[in-house]
Design a protein around this motif. Sequence first.
Motif, PDB file in Angstrom:
ATOM      1  N   PRO A 420       0.833  -1.199   0.000  1.00  0.00           N
ATOM      2  CA  PRO A 420       0.000   0.000   0.000  1.00  0.00           C
ATOM      3  C   PRO A 420       0.869   1.251   0.000  1.00  0.00           C
ATOM      4  O   PRO A 420       2.078   1.187   0.184  1.00  0.00           O
ATOM      5  CB  PRO A 420      -0.793  -0.109   1.312  1.00  0.00           C
ATOM      6  CG  PRO A 420      -0.661  -1.515   1.746  1.00  0.00           C
ATOM      7  CD  PRO A 420       0.660  -1.988   1.220  1.00  0.00           C
ATOM      8  N   HIS A 421       0.247   2.357  -0.184  1.00  0.00           N
ATOM      9  CA  HIS A 421       0.935   3.643  -0.173  1.00  0.00           C
ATOM     10  C   HIS A 421       1.607   3.883   1.181  1.00  0.00           C
ATOM     11  O   HIS A 421       1.220   3.300   2.195  1.00  0.00           O
ATOM     12  CB  HIS A 421      -0.095   4.737  -0.456  1.00  0.00           C
ATOM     13  CG  HIS A 421       0.496   6.042  -0.874  1.00  0.00           C
ATOM     14  ND1 HIS A 421       1.072   6.914   0.012  1.00  0.00           N
ATOM     15  CD2 HIS A 421       0.563   6.636  -2.087  1.00  0.00           C
ATOM     16  CE1 HIS A 421       1.485   7.975  -0.619  1.00  0.00           C
ATOM     17  NE2 HIS A 421       1.198   7.841  -1.895  1.00  0.00           N
ATOM     18  N   ALA A 422       2.594   4.751   1.227  1.00  0.00           N
ATOM     19  CA  ALA A 422       3.326   5.036   2.455  1.00  0.00           C
ATOM     20  C   ALA A 422       2.537   5.939   3.398  1.00  0.00           C
ATOM     21  O   ALA A 422       1.589   6.611   3.005  1.00  0.00           O
ATOM     22  CB  ALA A 422       4.659   5.703   2.114  1.00  0.00           C
ATOM     23  N   ASP A 423       2.949   5.933   4.662  1.00  0.00           N
ATOM     24  CA  ASP A 423       2.459   6.810   5.735  1.00  0.00           C
ATOM     25  C   ASP A 423       1.002   6.503   6.108  1.00  0.00           C
ATOM     26  O   ASP A 423       0.065   7.039   5.511  1.00  0.00           O
ATOM     27  CB  ASP A 423       2.604   8.284   5.365  1.00  0.00           C
ATOM     28  CG  ASP A 423       4.044   8.720   5.257  1.00  0.00           C
ATOM     29  OD1 ASP A 423       4.930   7.917   5.608  1.00  0.00           O
ATOM     30  OD2 ASP A 423       4.298   9.853   4.834  1.00  0.00           O
ATOM     31  N   HIS A 424       0.840   5.707   7.167  1.00  0.00           N
ATOM     32  CA  HIS A 424      -0.470   5.186   7.548  1.00  0.00           C
ATOM     33  C   HIS A 424      -1.022   5.913   8.774  1.00  0.00           C
ATOM     34  O   HIS A 424      -0.283   6.261   9.704  1.00  0.00           O
ATOM     35  CB  HIS A 424      -0.361   3.681   7.797  1.00  0.00           C
ATOM     36  CG  HIS A 424       0.078   2.938   6.577  1.00  0.00           C
ATOM     37  ND1 HIS A 424      -0.798   2.475   5.620  1.00  0.00           N
ATOM     38  CD2 HIS A 424       1.315   2.619   6.119  1.00  0.00           C
ATOM     39  CE1 HIS A 424      -0.126   1.893   4.640  1.00  0.00           C
ATOM     40  NE2 HIS A 424       1.162   1.975   4.921  1.00  0.00           N
ATOM     41  N   HIS A 425      -2.358   6.119   8.761  1.00  0.00           N
ATOM     42  CA  HIS A 425      -2.990   6.927   9.798  1.00  0.00           C
ATOM     43  C   HIS A 425      -4.301   6.358  10.335  1.00  0.00           C
ATOM     44  O   HIS A 425      -4.727   6.749  11.415  1.00  0.00           O
ATOM     45  CB  HIS A 425      -3.273   8.339   9.268  1.00  0.00           C
ATOM     46  CG  HIS A 425      -2.084   9.023   8.694  1.00  0.00           C
ATOM     47  ND1 HIS A 425      -1.069   9.532   9.465  1.00  0.00           N
ATOM     48  CD2 HIS A 425      -1.728   9.259   7.403  1.00  0.00           C
ATOM     49  CE1 HIS A 425      -0.141  10.076   8.685  1.00  0.00           C
ATOM     50  NE2 HIS A 425      -0.511   9.914   7.436  1.00  0.00           N
ATOM     51  N   ALA A 426      -4.962   5.479   9.599  1.00  0.00           N
ATOM     52  CA  ALA A 426      -6.300   5.050  10.011  1.00  0.00           C
ATOM     53  C   ALA A 426      -6.540   3.594   9.626  1.00  0.00           C
ATOM     54  O   ALA A 426      -6.029   3.111   8.607  1.00  0.00           O
ATOM     55  CB  ALA A 426      -7.371   5.936   9.371  1.00  0.00           C
ATOM     56  N   MET A 427      -7.348   2.902  10.453  1.00  0.00           N
ATOM     57  CA  MET A 427      -7.684   1.509  10.188  1.00  0.00           C
ATOM     58  C   MET A 427      -8.991   1.195  10.903  1.00  0.00           C
ATOM     59  O   MET A 427      -9.220   1.655  12.024  1.00  0.00           O
ATOM     60  CB  MET A 427      -6.568   0.593  10.686  1.00  0.00           C
ATOM     61  CG  MET A 427      -6.541  -0.785  10.073  1.00  0.00           C
ATOM     62  SD  MET A 427      -5.020  -1.664  10.552  1.00  0.00           S
ATOM     63  CE  MET A 427      -5.113  -3.070   9.437  1.00  0.00           C
ATOM     64  N   ALA A 428      -9.868   0.439  10.243  1.00  0.00           N
ATOM     65  CA  ALA A 428     -11.143   0.079  10.868  1.00  0.00           C
ATOM     66  C   ALA A 428     -11.672  -1.206  10.257  1.00  0.00           C
ATOM     67  O   ALA A 428     -11.653  -1.389   9.034  1.00  0.00           O
ATOM     68  CB  ALA A 428     -12.165   1.207  10.680  1.00  0.00           C
TER      69      ALA A 428
END
Length: 770
Positions: A420-428
């Motif tokens: 996936p794209h870099a720099d992760h911030h959210a997950m649900a």
Amino acid sequence: MKQPSKVRLIAMLITLAITLAAVANFRRTAPTRSSYQAKHVQKMMKNLDAGERESPPEDWFVSQRMTHGGIPLHAPEQAAAQAAALLAATEQSSSSQLAAAKWKFVGPTNIGGRVVDIAIDPVAADTVYVAAATGGLWKSRDKGAHFKSVWPASNPQSMGALAIASDGTLFAGTGEANPGGGSITYGGSGIYRSTDGGATWQLVGLPDSGAIGRIVVDPANPQHIFVAAAGQLYNRGGERGVYESIDGGTTWTQKLAGVNDTTGAVDLAIDPTNSNRIYAAMWDHFREPDLRTYGGVGSGIYRSLDGGTTWQRLGNGLPAVSATIGRIGFALAAPNPQHLYAIYNQTSGYFQGFYQSIDGGDTWTKLPNNSTLSSAQSSYGWWFGRLWVDPVDETHVFAAGVYLCESKNSGSTFTGEYSPHADHHAMAWDPKVAGRVYLGNDGGTYRSDVNGSNDQWTAAVSQPFTQFYSVDVSEQDSTRLVGGAQDNGVNRSYGGSSGWNTYVGGDGLEALIDPMDQDFVYGCSQYGDCVRSTDGGNNGFDFTGATGSSRRNWLTPLQFDPTNPTILYYAGNLVNRSVDHGAHWSVISPDLTGGPGRDPGYPFGTVTTVAAAKADPNRLFAGTDDGRLWFTTNLGGTWTQVTDSNLPGTWVTRATVDPVNPLIAYATFSGFRSGAALPYVLKTTDGGSTWTSIAGNLPQAPVNDLVVVGSTLYVGTDVGVYASKNSGAKWRAAAPGLPNVPVMDLEYRAASNSLYAATFGRGMFFLTLP
């Protein structure tokens, strides 16, 4: 430069491998990528050890907008109110040709942008909401494939957190709590509530919270909500800490305050089996023009056992109170609420430790350091600070970072997910579909149907909330556009809003199309790393090394000569000129700046804009990030610095020369200020010796660009686009239809008499002019 430590070197190498893998497996339809893109990635990685002076793109955004000591409290909101009033006046003027026009979205839909939070509808199948960093709130009814805006265009577009109650009520917190990526400049205006799936919204409180880190709803009572208010980044005090509502968001009470006026709350969790047990991660952080303090004695994890009435700071295995404690991420395992996880990063931004508790927070154990997890935090762990636990497996944990980190043994070991794209911030996770989980990062929204494992993620098809710095459009084909995007490279369109792809990697900044031959295109990533292409972007040649400058800004100006597009200008701290499409360059100026760090708030010492006169090929204008304005009448043989006292001394964003009269030119400036008005737009009629403000009734907000179309001036600002037919004596909104989002760049297309706008959060728009 100091040599990188072993840990930092590992981080650099891992991040490089990730980014190269992303290039090799790029998710969007694109032509075969040539080696120059990988070369761009390698150059980009050199910035990892550059320290505080290179913190892209935060410093670029902040430095130019922080004038006289900072961003004054409520200055952006006041500018937005002024903008709304101008727009209303334009729409009410039935006799105005401008009022009859309307901005239209032109793309892209498939590039995406930073997603900071995700909420799953508890009832409606396949329905998911995402909060875009500076793009408002979006809704998908098809498992995250296509998103449509469900956020008023007039609302602040900067988003921080999102939650949905069991009865379907949505709560959105404005203002991003991640202090980077440019959007930190644009704070929020509080908590909004929707009871109709996002069709309508109501502001329900916390207008002085600045940024919202997390919203949690009591799973047993949809009227019971807690909010983590991070606070204003540039101003002390305000509404910070943990707030509670027991009436569905109508009223709010502070339940936990920070130990000082720079500490707010950034993360929250409620025990799903006992709503009296609440956890909060507090973060002590503050930003000044020349200093970033992203940690302090106020940072720590707190627990309440009585519904928020009293709180205890947790220790017994966690780091002791210290000024070195930075952002903290926290997660509770729903299958076993006694099982807790925490990630600590240092004030400096580097990883500090990963901790777990199996007794509800009474005691904690620091797990052995894992290089995969620590390297993922790079040198800016304050950009992440998030953990997520599988809702059916307490040992399955994910951690945010440059790449996504996954553990299947309670954090003892981690593996990296790189596709996936870099720099992760959210997950649900979707509670209605086993194994379905959504991921939000700087590239947008992704879905996994295998519980987030094995790098099997499906990207959204339509997510039109890209943060653009620049735009250009072909004079031969109005469907061919290019633009540089935060986190998402330099992109091009070849017909239709969904037909965009990337031709320069990294962060995309300047982008140009030759007005005489659309196959000649140019694109730059951060710090002036630029390529030229003779086949529309399929292949490119890096020309950065052929230019001469010792310093280059995050966005380095690259412009055509208006009479001959084979001639280009490029500037770091020196102005460069090419007469052969950028193949070769010569320096035509001395250092036009006062050097790096001359004043707090101007840390770069670079030229920020260059403009050539169409009617006089020997006349150029240049502006710098330390507020200097220059002109030359002999193609750089000698330069004259403007000494007019009307210059505000703030960051020069654009110089523009009248296309007919070379003695008339304009300069625009950045910066927020309250009280005395800033002259954001200046005009000269004598070739640059004297300047007069023509800001008039413009909103008091940074002006980012100015274009001249006939007798009309158009300016792009942080709060919209405005037009003047009388040389700035009076300004009006150019047209309705733009969201309340910064406009970073304007481009006029003569063939269709159209104006194009690059917005920082809502993609590109165009306006057919009267």
